[in-house]
Enzyme design. Sequence first.
Site, PDB file in Angstrom:
ATOM      1  N   SER A 197     -90.313  15.991  39.316  1.00  0.00           N
ATOM      2  CA  SER A 197     -91.319  16.015  39.140  1.00  0.00           C
ATOM      3  C   SER A 197     -91.931  16.801  39.549  1.00  0.00           C
ATOM      4  O   SER A 197     -93.274  17.331  38.713  1.00  0.00           O
ATOM      5  CB  SER A 197     -91.577  14.401  39.679  1.00  0.00           C
ATOM      6  OG  SER A 197     -91.769  14.502  41.216  1.00  0.00           O
ATOM      7  N   THR A 245     -85.753  12.621  43.361  1.00  0.00           N
ATOM      8  CA  THR A 245     -84.476  11.758  44.208  1.00  0.00           C
ATOM      9  C   THR A 245     -84.255  10.234  44.039  1.00  0.00           C
ATOM     10  O   THR A 245     -82.998  10.411  44.101  1.00  0.00           O
ATOM     11  CB  THR A 245     -85.032  11.917  45.677  1.00  0.00           C
ATOM     12  OG1 THR A 245     -85.761  13.368  45.954  1.00  0.00           O
ATOM     13  CG2 THR A 245     -84.526  11.300  46.871  1.00  0.00           C
TER      14      THR A 245
HETATM   15  N1  ASP Z   1     -88.312  17.372  44.333  1.00  0.00           N
HETATM   16  C1  ASP Z   1     -88.166  15.886  43.724  1.00  0.00           C
HETATM   17  C2  ASP Z   1     -89.275  14.953  43.423  1.00  0.00           C
HETATM   18  O1  ASP Z   1     -90.193  15.084  43.101  1.00  0.00           O
HETATM   19  C3  ASP Z   1     -88.500  14.909  45.010  1.00  0.00           C
HETATM   20  C4  ASP Z   1     -88.434  13.578  45.650  1.00  0.00           C
HETATM   21  O2  ASP Z   1     -88.132  12.951  44.067  1.00  0.00           O
HETATM   22  O3  ASP Z   1     -88.878  12.993  46.276  1.00  0.00           O
HETATM   23  O4  ASP Z   1     -88.291  15.084  42.011  1.00  0.00           O
END
Ligand code: ASP
Length: 355
Positions: free
Chosen positions: A83, A36
């Site tokens: 991630s 994010t």
């Molecule tokens: N789904 C995203 C990730 O882990 C969430 C984030 O980065 O806050 O890449």
Amino acid sequence: MINRTVKSLGLALTLLAASVSLYAKNNVVVIATGGTIAGAGASSTNSATYTAAKVPVDALINAVPQIKDLANVSGVQALQIASESITDKELLSLARQVNDLVKKPSVNGIVITHGSDTLEETAFFLNLVIHTDKPIVLVGSMRPSTALSADGPLNLYSAVALASSDEAKNKGVLVLMNDSIFAARDVTKGINIHTNAFVSQWGALGTVVEKKPYWFRNTLKRHTTSSEFNIEHIKGDQLPVVQIVYGSDSMIPDAYVAYAKAGTKAIVNAGTGNGSVASYIVPTLKQLHDEQGIQIIRSSRVAQGFVLRNAEQPDDKYGWVAAHDLNPQKARLLAALALTKTTDANEIQRMFWQY
Ligand code: ASP
């Protein structure tokens, strides 16, 4: 007379060198992996709906020009993904890149920008396999870079400040989120929507305010320079398979059996309470352990506290392992690393006490 002049010239040069090194900036490498913090939404009011892993590393760095006052910063784009999609392959390749970088005398610290979902896993893995006292700091954000009040820029600024601080040396891999400095081993994502998303049941190690780290505690567990695991001893791009089964009422044993069929070498049971296992599930776990040599690691679905050995289940009698205070996702990684060295459950238990 000449002697005295030479001496004072020497003194002046030493003082000059000392003050240059005092004010010389450290070299920090920012390794971007996506998430994010590199996310972009359709508009500035999209704080929760956006696409992760869009913004490249140079744009991330250039968006916070103030970090150039903290350190000489260079960027590496290691991955560009959300991630939750990281597998052993990406984890091992990232660890090898970090390992190569920390060996360079010209690198003083590392910042890894990372999705927040599995940031705790990557941080813990690096904490176990990278032998360095140089600061390694993982950072993410909860709002995409395009959002109003995006939290990424200040998080990145504080992470670079931390990675360039000599005080952050030999503290294990660190996580910087929302001003707090956490130890990789006990930090976890505790809230999935607010900017204060990261917590540790044992508390933060410290906090960064206006680029200065303030420290309040240390972790006593083994990490980095004192770890027995080493990325250089791990071959290939897969770790031994370890999977997690989540405990609840009314379970069926099929998930355990399916993982065994798929070749798992250990099962982390994210049990209820103190790592409890339902009486009607115990025979399946005993059979997988006794007949197929699958390690049974008792962790808990409860976010705080720790699993006690021989409480709720007779671990000594069954040859099972208690995960202690490691949550299931961290227990999974430690079990996988442990299995690169041993299949002796007593040895694996020792590792769970020590890390
Ligand atoms: N789904 C995203 C990730 O882990 C969430 C984030 O980065 O806050 O890449």
